[in-house]
Design an enzyme around this catalytic site. Sequence first.
Site, PDB file in Angstrom:
ATOM      1  N   HIS A  10      49.787  44.837  44.006  1.00 13.24           N
ATOM      2  CA  HIS A  10      49.194  46.150  43.721  1.00 13.24           C
ATOM      3  C   HIS A  10      47.694  46.161  43.999  1.00 13.24           C
ATOM      4  O   HIS A  10      47.023  45.126  44.039  1.00 13.24           O
ATOM      5  CB  HIS A  10      49.448  46.535  42.262  1.00 13.24           C
ATOM      6  N   GLU A  83      54.967  41.513  36.373  1.00  6.99           N
ATOM      7  CA  GLU A  83      54.114  40.343  36.183  1.00  6.99           C
ATOM      8  C   GLU A  83      54.672  39.475  35.055  1.00  6.99           C
ATOM      9  O   GLU A  83      55.487  39.919  34.240  1.00  6.99           O
ATOM     10  CB  GLU A  83      52.694  40.828  35.846  1.00  6.99           C
TER      11      GLU A  83
END
Length: 212
Positions: A10, A83
């Site tokens: 990202h 994550e």
Amino acid sequence: MSTRICLVRHGETAWNAERRLQGHIDIPLNETGLAQARATATSLASERFDAAYCSDLTRARQTAAAIATHCGLTPGFDAGLRERHYGGFQALTYDEARTRFPVDYRRFETRDPDFVFPEGGESLREFAGRIHTALEHIAKIHQGGTVLVVTHGGVLDIAHRLATGKHLEAPRDFTIPNAALNWIGHDGENWSLIAWAEQRHLAGALDELPNA
């Protein structure tokens, strides 16, 4: 038939800039991150993807949305691509985590695969298993295709090790910049590294770890 996967971390968030651990905390992109997402989208406009997958956290979804606009894709959101869960380290800067949890931080820093973060975090081994399962599933259902995966720095660390055979405990000797392009392949049995940390489209990007 070989499957190609383009992994994109990202774009930048305010917490990335502060070197603050995000984990599962849902932080959006900052203005730099939004610009990086647009630049990455432009760089991939000529690619033809068979499918796109994305972590369900906002920072990944925003990055994927920019790319999808250029590439005509509708990303599927997958919590398995999140994550690593950093437990009690989440929302702390690396320096704050080192000060507050000195013993635990040392185990984190040295990549102890069985260290579990306090307050509900994942061990490195558990996290790697989650990511292996997610990527192998994508490769299996899109055999011979080209797939976009928008995800996080820790996920990319595991993906690189999966593709190269580097042990979980080994120090990281490769970069993981925000919004860079990272390509891995799967031939039905084995993973391979095609290209890593391509960032010609970016003016600059932060690495996943501090001082890297």
